[in-house]
Design a protein around this motif. Sequence first.
Motif, PDB file in Angstrom:
ATOM      1  N   ILE A  45      -8.071   9.102  37.651  1.00  0.00           N
ATOM      2  CA  ILE A  45      -6.716   9.537  36.295  1.00  0.00           C
ATOM      3  C   ILE A  45      -6.462   7.947  36.372  1.00  0.00           C
ATOM      4  O   ILE A  45      -4.883   7.483  35.018  1.00  0.00           O
ATOM      5  CB  ILE A  45      -5.704   9.856  37.062  1.00  0.00           C
ATOM      6  CG1 ILE A  45      -4.369  10.927  36.651  1.00  0.00           C
ATOM      7  CG2 ILE A  45      -5.168   9.322  38.012  1.00  0.00           C
ATOM      8  CD1 ILE A  45      -4.467  11.805  37.263  1.00  0.00           C
ATOM      9  N   VAL A  46      -5.988   6.662  37.002  1.00  0.00           N
ATOM     10  CA  VAL A  46      -5.637   5.734  37.081  1.00  0.00           C
ATOM     11  C   VAL A  46      -6.120   5.454  35.930  1.00  0.00           C
ATOM     12  O   VAL A  46      -4.902   4.426  34.834  1.00  0.00           O
ATOM     13  CB  VAL A  46      -5.458   4.458  37.933  1.00  0.00           C
ATOM     14  CG1 VAL A  46      -5.154   3.321  37.399  1.00  0.00           C
ATOM     15  CG2 VAL A  46      -4.898   4.911  38.963  1.00  0.00           C
ATOM     16  N   PRO A  47      -7.308   4.703  35.175  1.00  0.00           N
ATOM     17  CA  PRO A  47      -7.711   3.956  34.249  1.00  0.00           C
ATOM     18  C   PRO A  47      -7.319   5.011  33.261  1.00  0.00           C
ATOM     19  O   PRO A  47      -7.930   4.569  31.947  1.00  0.00           O
ATOM     20  CB  PRO A  47      -9.537   4.537  34.438  1.00  0.00           C
ATOM     21  CG  PRO A  47      -9.481   4.208  36.355  1.00  0.00           C
ATOM     22  CD  PRO A  47      -8.630   4.692  36.541  1.00  0.00           C
ATOM     23  N   LEU A  48      -7.760   6.079  33.818  1.00  0.00           N
ATOM     24  CA  LEU A  48      -7.523   7.252  31.687  1.00  0.00           C
ATOM     25  C   LEU A  48      -5.961   6.743  31.297  1.00  0.00           C
ATOM     26  O   LEU A  48      -5.484   6.966  30.289  1.00  0.00           O
ATOM     27  CB  LEU A  48      -7.455   8.496  32.907  1.00  0.00           C
ATOM     28  CG  LEU A  48      -6.788   9.867  31.771  1.00  0.00           C
ATOM     29  CD1 LEU A  48      -8.026   9.695  30.276  1.00  0.00           C
ATOM     30  CD2 LEU A  48      -7.104  11.353  32.014  1.00  0.00           C
ATOM     31  N   LEU A  49      -5.544   6.823  32.515  1.00  0.00           N
ATOM     32  CA  LEU A  49      -3.878   6.541  32.323  1.00  0.00           C
ATOM     33  C   LEU A  49      -3.807   5.767  31.098  1.00  0.00           C
ATOM     34  O   LEU A  49      -2.800   4.453  30.511  1.00  0.00           O
ATOM     35  CB  LEU A  49      -2.240   7.199  33.177  1.00  0.00           C
ATOM     36  CG  LEU A  49      -2.009   8.378  33.465  1.00  0.00           C
ATOM     37  CD1 LEU A  49      -1.939   8.098  35.190  1.00  0.00           C
ATOM     38  CD2 LEU A  49      -1.843   9.177  32.730  1.00  0.00           C
ATOM     39  N   SER A  50      -3.635   4.659  32.176  1.00  0.00           N
ATOM     40  CA  SER A  50      -3.761   3.013  31.402  1.00  0.00           C
ATOM     41  C   SER A  50      -4.266   3.103  30.144  1.00  0.00           C
ATOM     42  O   SER A  50      -3.986   2.429  29.418  1.00  0.00           O
ATOM     43  CB  SER A  50      -5.129   1.972  32.326  1.00  0.00           C
ATOM     44  OG  SER A  50      -4.272   1.917  33.940  1.00  0.00           O
ATOM     45  N   ASP A  51      -5.445   3.726  29.973  1.00  0.00           N
ATOM     46  CA  ASP A  51      -6.372   3.154  28.763  1.00  0.00           C
ATOM     47  C   ASP A  51      -5.387   4.128  27.537  1.00  0.00           C
ATOM     48  O   ASP A  51      -4.818   3.850  26.340  1.00  0.00           O
ATOM     49  CB  ASP A  51      -7.855   4.045  28.688  1.00  0.00           C
ATOM     50  CG  ASP A  51      -8.550   4.589  27.326  1.00  0.00           C
ATOM     51  OD1 ASP A  51      -8.571   3.163  26.560  1.00  0.00           O
ATOM     52  OD2 ASP A  51      -8.526   4.946  26.481  1.00  0.00           O
TER      53      ASP A  51
END
Length: 285
Positions: A45-51
């Motif tokens: 979820i961290v890379p998803l929100l960052s993207d």
Amino acid sequence: APGSQGADVSFPPVVGVGIGISQPANFGTKRFEDLPHAATDIRQIVPLLSDLARRHNQDLRFTTLVGTEATKQAIFDAIRSAVASLPPGGLFIFVLAGHATEVPDVSGDEKILGYCCDQVFPTADWPILDDEMLALWTERPDITIFAIADTCTAESVVAELNFAPTERHMQLFHLAADLLPPRPASPVIRYHEVKEGPTIIQFAASVRGTDAGEVGLGEGRSGRLTDAIIATCQDEKHLSSYRSWFLTIDEQLRRTSVQVPALYVRTNCGKAVIDARPALLQAGT
């Protein structure tokens, strides 16, 4: 900081902390089974929100703590460091995946509302009470906190309860899925107006006193809330507001489980806050 990431751009930063604790420390009579998907959920979820933020010209800087590094003090330190970097009006994102439970209310604040328990999430070494989380947030009353809690009894795990739970919610406590009363006909949205303090908007995997589930993910597992968030982010039309995003999540969970998520809102800015576009998507187009 462990797991820090982010690019240097000209927009004011949106900052976040992600906590994934698969095997927390036991405390008192509480014993916890391994949840191997908890750390995986954070890594998804961290890379998803960052993207998502990056596509809207936002610089979302996340610190992640998983496993044994996610101690109580490390979590508090990471949160304080992150929110200290925000200007007034900034956004802090807090993502929690792991266990949560309830313990007897010590301060008496819950008893005033007709309840007898505090919510708590166990860390690598010691539990954190909902009261402690709210005290932490009030150190920055001039920011917005967007929380995602993929845990059992998650409804107010990152902020104290501000409303008296209904008798039905009391009956839900630790009942098997086939014994649960009918789920609410409408999505559960808890709104609480306060005189001061930060705005807190939370997507909670489960209403207070109930469990959250997991689903298959290839050869592994993922929390149902995390899985629903990932699915809804595939089409940004679902993300036009916090309310729209949550309603889409609720719809997916209703199709696949008996799990009852909740949208918890605590603010002094009026109910319109949940109809605003999520702040991590506001910069650029």
